[in-house]
Design a protein around this motif. Structure first.
Motif, mmCIF file in Angstrom:
data_model
loop_
_atom_site.group_PDB
_atom_site.id
_atom_site.type_symbol
_atom_site.label_atom_id
_atom_site.label_comp_id
_atom_site.label_asym_id
_atom_site.label_seq_id
_atom_site.Cartn_x
_atom_site.Cartn_y
_atom_site.Cartn_z
ATOM 1 N N MET A 75 145.936 47.769 -90.332
ATOM 2 C CA MET A 75 146.412 46.630 -91.114
ATOM 3 C C MET A 75 145.344 45.641 -91.336
ATOM 4 S SD MET A 75 150.154 45.945 -89.208
ATOM 5 C CE MET A 75 150.718 44.689 -90.339
ATOM 6 N N ALA A 76 144.202 45.817 -90.316
ATOM 7 C CA ALA A 76 142.901 45.023 -90.476
ATOM 8 C C ALA A 76 142.008 45.240 -91.702
ATOM 9 C CB ALA A 76 142.331 44.691 -89.266
ATOM 10 N N VAL A 77 142.044 46.619 -91.812
ATOM 11 C CA VAL A 77 141.008 47.276 -92.962
ATOM 12 C C VAL A 77 141.621 47.359 -94.330
ATOM 13 C CG1 VAL A 77 139.404 48.014 -91.057
ATOM 14 C CG2 VAL A 77 141.365 49.524 -92.240
ATOM 15 N N LEU A 78 142.809 47.556 -94.311
ATOM 16 C CA LEU A 78 143.372 47.619 -95.767
ATOM 17 C C LEU A 78 143.336 46.302 -96.652
ATOM 18 C CD1 LEU A 78 146.514 49.863 -95.192
ATOM 19 C CD2 LEU A 78 144.524 50.601 -96.432
ATOM 20 N N PRO A 79 143.085 46.502 -97.893
ATOM 21 C CA PRO A 79 142.958 45.353 -98.820
ATOM 22 C C PRO A 79 144.189 44.512 -98.986
ATOM 23 C CG PRO A 79 141.940 47.409 -99.895
ATOM 24 C CD PRO A 79 142.829 47.992 -98.730
ATOM 25 N N GLU A 80 144.124 43.332 -98.974
ATOM 26 C CA GLU A 80 145.177 42.517 -98.839
ATOM 27 C C GLU A 80 146.319 42.554 -100.215
ATOM 28 O OE1 GLU A 80 142.889 38.507 -100.989
ATOM 29 O OE2 GLU A 80 143.176 38.787 -98.793
ATOM 30 N N ASN A 81 145.692 43.241 -101.141
ATOM 31 C CA ASN A 81 146.539 43.658 -102.038
ATOM 32 C C ASN A 81 147.904 44.481 -101.811
ATOM 33 O OD1 ASN A 81 143.566 43.894 -102.790
ATOM 34 N ND2 ASN A 81 144.484 43.200 -104.925
ATOM 35 N N ARG B 129 138.132 43.196 -106.078
ATOM 36 C CA ARG B 129 139.097 42.066 -105.413
ATOM 37 C C ARG B 129 140.204 42.059 -106.498
ATOM 38 N NH1 ARG B 129 139.114 38.536 -101.493
ATOM 39 N NH2 ARG B 129 136.925 38.828 -101.081
ATOM 40 N N GLU B 130 139.769 41.944 -107.928
ATOM 41 C CA GLU B 130 140.690 41.600 -108.815
ATOM 42 C C GLU B 130 141.769 42.847 -109.102
ATOM 43 O OE1 GLU B 130 140.936 40.307 -113.417
ATOM 44 O OE2 GLU B 130 138.945 40.803 -112.440
ATOM 45 N N HIS B 131 141.210 44.177 -108.931
ATOM 46 C CA HIS B 131 141.973 45.432 -109.276
ATOM 47 C C HIS B 131 142.147 46.428 -108.200
ATOM 48 C CE1 HIS B 131 142.403 43.957 -113.286
ATOM 49 N NE2 HIS B 131 141.102 43.620 -113.450
ATOM 50 N N ASP B 132 142.875 46.360 -107.147
ATOM 51 C CA ASP B 132 142.931 47.269 -106.093
ATOM 52 C C ASP B 132 142.982 48.744 -106.631
ATOM 53 O OD1 ASP B 132 145.839 46.391 -106.494
ATOM 54 O OD2 ASP B 132 145.908 48.179 -105.205
ATOM 55 N N SER B 133 143.481 48.971 -107.712
ATOM 56 C CA SER B 133 143.781 50.570 -108.075
ATOM 57 C C SER B 133 142.278 51.086 -108.940
ATOM 58 C CB SER B 133 144.795 50.546 -109.022
ATOM 59 O OG SER B 133 144.738 49.708 -110.147
ATOM 60 N N LEU B 134 141.470 50.054 -109.298
ATOM 61 C CA LEU B 134 140.028 50.599 -109.481
ATOM 62 C C LEU B 134 139.260 51.101 -108.566
ATOM 63 C CD1 LEU B 134 138.241 48.677 -112.384
ATOM 64 C CD2 LEU B 134 137.145 49.874 -110.602
ATOM 65 N N ALA C 227 156.874 60.799 -103.581
ATOM 66 C CA ALA C 227 158.087 60.526 -104.006
ATOM 67 C C ALA C 227 157.717 59.611 -105.316
ATOM 68 C CB ALA C 227 158.931 59.527 -103.142
ATOM 69 N N PRO C 228 157.655 60.611 -106.595
ATOM 70 C CA PRO C 228 157.178 59.703 -107.946
ATOM 71 C C PRO C 228 158.202 58.747 -108.060
ATOM 72 C CG PRO C 228 157.328 62.237 -107.921
ATOM 73 C CD PRO C 228 158.055 61.931 -106.570
ATOM 74 N N GLY C 229 157.650 57.351 -108.623
ATOM 75 C CA GLY C 229 158.462 56.289 -108.897
ATOM 76 C C GLY C 229 158.456 55.322 -107.850
ATOM 77 N N SER C 230 158.489 55.754 -106.718
ATOM 78 C CA SER C 230 158.426 54.663 -105.607
ATOM 79 C C SER C 230 156.896 54.016 -105.270
ATOM 80 C CB SER C 230 158.704 55.413 -104.181
ATOM 81 O OG SER C 230 158.709 54.615 -102.869
ATOM 82 N N ASP C 231 157.108 52.901 -104.739
ATOM 83 C CA ASP C 231 155.845 52.150 -104.722
ATOM 84 C C ASP C 231 155.715 52.156 -103.074
ATOM 85 O OD1 ASP C 231 157.527 50.197 -103.872
ATOM 86 O OD2 ASP C 231 156.794 48.584 -104.994
ATOM 87 N N ASP D 52 145.361 59.319 -105.271
ATOM 88 C CA ASP D 52 146.285 60.241 -105.813
ATOM 89 C C ASP D 52 147.591 59.714 -106.454
ATOM 90 O OD1 ASP D 52 144.446 62.121 -105.579
ATOM 91 O OD2 ASP D 52 145.616 63.283 -103.751
ATOM 92 N N HIS D 53 147.903 58.444 -105.635
ATOM 93 C CA HIS D 53 148.972 57.811 -106.194
ATOM 94 C C HIS D 53 148.966 56.485 -106.230
ATOM 95 C CE1 HIS D 53 151.257 61.431 -105.322
ATOM 96 N NE2 HIS D 53 150.652 61.455 -104.339
ATOM 97 N N PRO D 54 147.926 55.820 -107.260
ATOM 98 C CA PRO D 54 147.875 54.259 -107.295
ATOM 99 C C PRO D 54 148.890 53.319 -107.314
ATOM 100 C CG PRO D 54 147.432 55.649 -109.415
ATOM 101 C CD PRO D 54 147.710 56.481 -108.399
ATOM 102 N N GLU D 55 150.291 54.083 -107.553
ATOM 103 C CA GLU D 55 151.556 53.420 -107.611
ATOM 104 C C GLU D 55 151.968 52.565 -106.336
ATOM 105 O OE1 GLU D 55 152.992 57.402 -106.773
ATOM 106 O OE2 GLU D 55 151.350 56.437 -107.969
ATOM 107 N N VAL D 56 151.247 53.058 -105.265
ATOM 108 C CA VAL D 56 151.761 52.885 -104.113
ATOM 109 C C VAL D 56 151.296 51.260 -103.617
ATOM 110 C CG1 VAL D 56 151.564 53.127 -101.532
ATOM 111 C CG2 VAL D 56 151.933 55.116 -102.802
ATOM 112 N N LYS D 57 152.010 50.475 -103.438
ATOM 113 C CA LYS D 57 151.586 49.224 -102.982
ATOM 114 C C LYS D 57 152.151 48.441 -101.730
ATOM 115 C CE LYS D 57 149.799 48.700 -106.909
ATOM 116 N NZ LYS D 57 148.253 48.759 -107.160
#
Length: 320
Positions: free
Chosen positions: A278-284, A40-45, A191-195, A253-258
């Motif tokens: 939309m219902a199952v993706l983390p709220e982060n 919950r604290e770190h969605d990229s973990l 797209a490197p650099g994009s979130d 593969d692309h943890p920068e995506v938010k």
């Protein structure tokens, strides 16, 4: 400060992170999709196959002890003491670790000496020539040899190895996948650099959206683009649906995506799929659904904007 023998420390190290969180911090654990979890604290973990990796920091490990020390920044002896105390108060129930599936062997059809039919077909559906050439040059698209000359849309893993291939008939409504295709690596353009990630049902809709951006004077390659390689089928209870395999892999593969923009088909199936995702993706994650303003999908919309009769409509008329 208590002393712990090497034997005790060795036993503590046997506890993997998923087991630890399920037993002692279940409120911190979130199911991400398939066999993958995040916190919950770190969605990229991400936690999968008995290991964990904090992608945004580039660190990882297997044991809960590694997690407490590297992520929670708890001193070694204190972290050992925590696990020893929790195990004494409540014996842990261990999670079985699934064996890693054997990598599939992708069987790609032979490449034609010319991509003229593929280029003509896609530009006939309004897709910009530059985008078609880009996909051919980068190995994401080619025309198969032999009797049928199908379009072949190829998805690659992080090392650039082809792992998925979708077939699309030229002059027919044939659709299929090559043997050995792994849906985790569906057709995409990073797209490197994009979130921001834009999500589509098909490669043609992806390229149609990119063409629309170019027509409006925007940089078509400024955001990540990903195809789901077909219609996503949610469960009857939307909240019980799984995150699509291609999307889960792309996040890994692309943890920068938010931020995710769902650009699925404007029909019942597409809208239900969007609701489920939309219902199952983390709220982060920041989520939005953007259906084409006109037509069933983004290629329909592109063709209407350009005053074209879509090739798929011509094919349907020929069959009648």
């Amino acid at each position: 400060m208590p002393y712990y023998s090497p034997e005790v420390v060795a036993r503590v190290r046997e506890m993997d992170l998923l087991t630890y969180l399920k037993n002692y911090e279940p409120q911190e654990l979130r199911h991400f999709g398939g066999d993958t979890y995040c916190t919950r604290e770190h969605d990229s973990l991400k936690i999968s196959n008995g290991k964990w990796c904090w992608f945004s920091r580039g660190i990882g490990g297997r044991s809960a002890l590694d997690y407490l020390i590297k992520v929670k920044e708890i001193p070694f002896t204190e972290a050992v003491s925590m696990i020893v105390g929790q195990s004494a108060a409540q014996a842990p129930v261990y999670q079985p670790v699934r064996e890693k599936p054997e990598q599939k062997t992708l069987l790609l059809p032979k490449t034609s000496n010319s991509a003229a039919r593929a280029v003509k077909y896609l530009t006939g559906r309004g897709i910009d020539t530059e985008l078609v050439r880009f996909c051919i040059y980068t190995g994401r698209l080619y025309e198969s040899d032999g009797r049928y000359h199908n379009l072949v849309f190829v998805g690659h893993d992080q090392s650039g190895k082809p792992r998925y291939a979708n077939l699309r008939g030229i002059g027919s409504d044939f659709k299929g996948e090559c043997n050995g295709s792994d849906k985790r690596f569906a057709f995409n353009i990073p797209a490197p650099g994009s979130d921001t990630l834009h999500l589509f049902e098909s490669a043609i809709d992806l390229l149609s959206f990119a063409t629309l951006r170019k027509l409006h004077g925007l940089n078509w390659s400024s955001d990540h683009l990903l195809s789901l390689a077909g219609i996503y089928q949610p469960k009857k209870e939307l909240s019980q649906s799984a995150v699509p395999l291609a999307l889960t892999q792309y996040f890994n593969d692309h943890p920068e995506v938010k931020r995710i923009v769902l650009r699925l088909d404007n029909d019942r199936a597409g809208r239900m799929a969007a609701k489920a995702i939309m219902a199952v993706l983390p709220e982060n994650y920041t989520l939005a659904a953007r259906f084409p303003p006109k037509g069933k999908d983004y290629n329909d919309y592109l063709c209407q904007c350009l005053g074209l009769v879509p090739e798929k409509s011509k094919e349907q008329n020929q069959e009648r």
